[in-house]
Design a protein around this motif. Structure first.
Motif, PDB file in Angstrom:
ATOM      1  N   ASP A  34       0.549  -1.599   0.391  1.00 30.42           N
ATOM      2  CA  ASP A  34       0.238  -0.234  -0.368  1.00 30.42           C
ATOM      3  C   ASP A  34       0.781   0.918   0.223  1.00 30.42           C
ATOM      4  OD1 ASP A  34      -2.193   1.978   0.303  1.00 30.42           O
ATOM      5  OD2 ASP A  34      -2.927   1.150   2.127  1.00 30.42           O
ATOM      6  N   ALA A  35       1.511   0.876  -0.716  1.00 28.70           N
ATOM      7  CA  ALA A  35       2.436   2.458  -0.988  1.00 28.70           C
ATOM      8  C   ALA A  35       2.496   3.613  -0.814  1.00 28.70           C
ATOM      9  CB  ALA A  35       3.255   2.026  -2.810  1.00 28.70           C
ATOM     10  N   ASP A  36       0.755   4.051  -1.245  1.00 28.42           N
ATOM     11  CA  ASP A  36       0.324   5.404  -0.944  1.00 28.42           C
ATOM     12  C   ASP A  36       0.245   5.828   0.199  1.00 28.42           C
ATOM     13  OD1 ASP A  36      -0.461   5.970  -3.563  1.00 28.42           O
ATOM     14  OD2 ASP A  36      -2.390   5.391  -3.353  1.00 28.42           O
ATOM     15  N   ARG A  37       0.289   4.936   1.267  1.00 26.57           N
ATOM     16  CA  ARG A  37       0.054   4.910   2.590  1.00 26.57           C
ATOM     17  C   ARG A  37       1.687   4.464   3.485  1.00 26.57           C
ATOM     18  NH1 ARG A  37      -4.315   3.280   1.138  1.00 26.57           N
ATOM     19  NH2 ARG A  37      -6.167   5.065   1.055  1.00 26.57           N
ATOM     20  N   ALA A  38       2.889   4.609   2.568  1.00 25.19           N
ATOM     21  CA  ALA A  38       4.136   3.713   2.930  1.00 25.19           C
ATOM     22  C   ALA A  38       4.820   4.965   4.160  1.00 25.19           C
ATOM     23  CB  ALA A  38       5.331   3.914   2.035  1.00 25.19           C
ATOM     24  N   ALA A  76      -1.959   4.545  15.531  1.00 23.35           N
ATOM     25  CA  ALA A  76      -2.396   3.957  14.526  1.00 23.35           C
ATOM     26  C   ALA A  76      -4.321   4.430  14.163  1.00 23.35           C
ATOM     27  CB  ALA A  76      -2.327   2.715  14.309  1.00 23.35           C
ATOM     28  N   ASN A  77      -4.549   4.822  14.717  1.00 24.32           N
ATOM     29  CA  ASN A  77      -5.884   4.959  14.555  1.00 24.32           C
ATOM     30  C   ASN A  77      -6.054   6.560  14.000  1.00 24.32           C
ATOM     31  OD1 ASN A  77      -7.028   3.166  15.716  1.00 24.32           O
ATOM     32  ND2 ASN A  77      -7.192   2.974  17.018  1.00 24.32           N
ATOM     33  N   ASP A  78      -5.212   7.387  14.546  1.00 21.60           N
ATOM     34  CA  ASP A  78      -4.809   8.535  13.943  1.00 21.60           C
ATOM     35  C   ASP A  78      -4.112   9.059  12.500  1.00 21.60           C
ATOM     36  OD1 ASP A  78      -6.080   9.914  16.606  1.00 21.60           O
ATOM     37  OD2 ASP A  78      -3.662  10.859  16.694  1.00 21.60           O
ATOM     38  N   LEU A  79      -4.064   8.036  12.687  1.00 22.53           N
ATOM     39  CA  LEU A  79      -2.996   7.459  10.692  1.00 22.53           C
ATOM     40  C   LEU A  79      -4.016   7.379  10.152  1.00 22.53           C
ATOM     41  CD1 LEU A  79       0.456   6.852  11.198  1.00 22.53           C
ATOM     42  CD2 LEU A  79      -0.017   8.683  10.361  1.00 22.53           C
ATOM     43  N   LYS A  80      -4.928   6.742  10.557  1.00 20.86           N
ATOM     44  CA  LYS A  80      -5.898   5.595   9.546  1.00 20.86           C
ATOM     45  C   LYS A  80      -6.774   6.797   9.108  1.00 20.86           C
ATOM     46  CE  LYS A  80      -9.807   2.618   9.958  1.00 20.86           C
ATOM     47  NZ  LYS A  80     -10.778   1.146  10.612  1.00 20.86           N
ATOM     48  N   ALA A  81      -7.333   7.689  10.733  1.00 25.35           N
ATOM     49  CA  ALA A  81      -9.110   8.266  10.417  1.00 25.35           C
ATOM     50  C   ALA A  81      -7.691   9.813   9.619  1.00 25.35           C
ATOM     51  CB  ALA A  81      -8.718   8.930  11.949  1.00 25.35           C
ATOM     52  N   ALA A  82      -6.233  10.332   9.871  1.00 28.05           N
ATOM     53  CA  ALA A  82      -6.246  11.484   8.564  1.00 28.05           C
ATOM     54  C   ALA A  82      -6.404  10.814   7.090  1.00 28.05           C
ATOM     55  CB  ALA A  82      -4.620  11.764   9.218  1.00 28.05           C
ATOM     56  N   TYR A  83      -5.689   9.580   7.301  1.00 29.85           N
ATOM     57  CA  TYR A  83      -5.663   9.068   5.218  1.00 29.85           C
ATOM     58  C   TYR A  83      -7.738   9.260   4.924  1.00 29.85           C
ATOM     59  CZ  TYR A  83      -0.990   7.798   4.570  1.00 29.85           C
ATOM     60  OH  TYR A  83       0.069   7.845   4.843  1.00 29.85           O
ATOM     61  N   ALA A  88      -5.121  16.730   2.427  1.00 31.54           N
ATOM     62  CA  ALA A  88      -3.919  16.146   2.560  1.00 31.54           C
ATOM     63  C   ALA A  88      -3.065  17.036   3.521  1.00 31.54           C
ATOM     64  CB  ALA A  88      -3.569  16.619   0.717  1.00 31.54           C
ATOM     65  N   ALA A  89      -3.702  17.756   3.917  1.00 28.81           N
ATOM     66  CA  ALA A  89      -3.059  19.280   4.967  1.00 28.81           C
ATOM     67  C   ALA A  89      -3.653  18.151   5.734  1.00 28.81           C
ATOM     68  CB  ALA A  89      -3.966  20.748   5.091  1.00 28.81           C
ATOM     69  N   LEU A  92      -0.822  14.719   6.016  1.00 24.64           N
ATOM     70  CA  LEU A  92       0.873  15.476   6.575  1.00 24.64           C
ATOM     71  C   LEU A  92       0.265  16.150   7.865  1.00 24.64           C
ATOM     72  CD1 LEU A  92       3.186  15.908   5.219  1.00 24.64           C
ATOM     73  CD2 LEU A  92       2.558  18.534   5.216  1.00 24.64           C
ATOM     74  N   ALA A  93      -0.080  16.749   9.013  1.00 23.62           N
ATOM     75  CA  ALA A  93      -0.129  17.597   9.863  1.00 23.62           C
ATOM     76  C   ALA A  93      -0.105  15.795  11.098  1.00 23.62           C
ATOM     77  CB  ALA A  93      -1.319  18.419  10.144  1.00 23.62           C
ATOM     78  N   THR A  94      -0.822  15.256  11.120  1.00 26.07           N
ATOM     79  CA  THR A  94      -0.572  13.679  11.358  1.00 26.07           C
ATOM     80  C   THR A  94       0.055  13.556  11.082  1.00 26.07           C
ATOM     81  OG1 THR A  94      -3.367  13.722  11.126  1.00 26.07           O
ATOM     82  CG2 THR A  94      -2.220  11.332  12.103  1.00 26.07           C
ATOM     83  N   LEU A  95       1.035  13.153  10.195  1.00 25.16           N
ATOM     84  CA  LEU A  95       2.376  11.966   9.602  1.00 25.16           C
ATOM     85  C   LEU A  95       3.497  13.062  10.445  1.00 25.16           C
ATOM     86  CD1 LEU A  95       1.871  11.859   6.022  1.00 25.16           C
ATOM     87  CD2 LEU A  95       2.343   9.924   7.952  1.00 25.16           C
ATOM     88  N   ASN A  96       2.901  14.487  10.568  1.00 30.02           N
ATOM     89  CA  ASN A  96       4.372  15.206  10.822  1.00 30.02           C
ATOM     90  C   ASN A  96       4.303  15.151  12.427  1.00 30.02           C
ATOM     91  OD1 ASN A  96       5.609  16.173   8.468  1.00 30.02           O
ATOM     92  ND2 ASN A  96       4.423  17.874   8.801  1.00 30.02           N
ATOM     93  N   ALA A  97       2.897  14.716  13.448  1.00 32.10           N
ATOM     94  CA  ALA A  97       2.468  14.552  14.655  1.00 32.10           C
ATOM     95  C   ALA A  97       3.805  13.184  14.835  1.00 32.10           C
ATOM     96  CB  ALA A  97       1.761  14.335  15.181  1.00 32.10           C
TER      97      ALA A  97
END
Length: 110
Positions: A34-38, A76-83, A88-89, A92-97
């Motif tokens: 799932d490269a879009d969420r790598a 994991a749940n925050d990343l799932k929810a963000a996607y 996109a913003a 990105l904010a969740t990935l950075n956190a």
């Protein structure tokens, strides 16, 4: 998305060091499939490795294991929810956190 399977792997294997090892392997596989969420899966690998690096061969209490699981689960749940939002913003904010969290020493004290 494989966030639920990653969490279930950790949960169903007892949240131990061996469970984190299996979780890291699954997140690594998810990165390839799932490269879009790598980036998100890579961060979950980092969080799992941080647990292993922190605990090593030291005895860990059930309270400490639960605390580490809560933090991993929230990430994991925050990343799932963000996607899922498709924003996109926000993603990105969740990935950075989570990236910042992954570089913060794991604190398992009560």
């Amino acid at each position: 998305m494989m966030f639920d399977q990653i969490l279930e792997t950790l949960r169903s294997n007892g949240k131990s060091g061996a469970a984190y090892t299996k979780t890291i392997a699954l997140a690594d596989k998810a990165m390839r499939e799932d490269a879009d969420r790598a980036a998100a899966y890579g961060l979950l690998c980092e969080l799992g490795e941080r647990f292993l690096d922190t605990t090593g061969r030291l005895p860990v209490t059930s309270v400490q294991i639960d605390k580490a699981f809560e933090e991993f689960s929230k990430a994991a749940n925050d990343l799932k929810a963000a996607y899922e939002t498709g924003d996109a913003a926000e993603t990105l904010a969740t990935l950075n956190a989570i990236a910042t969290l992954s570089r913060t020493p794991l604190n398992l004290s009560k």
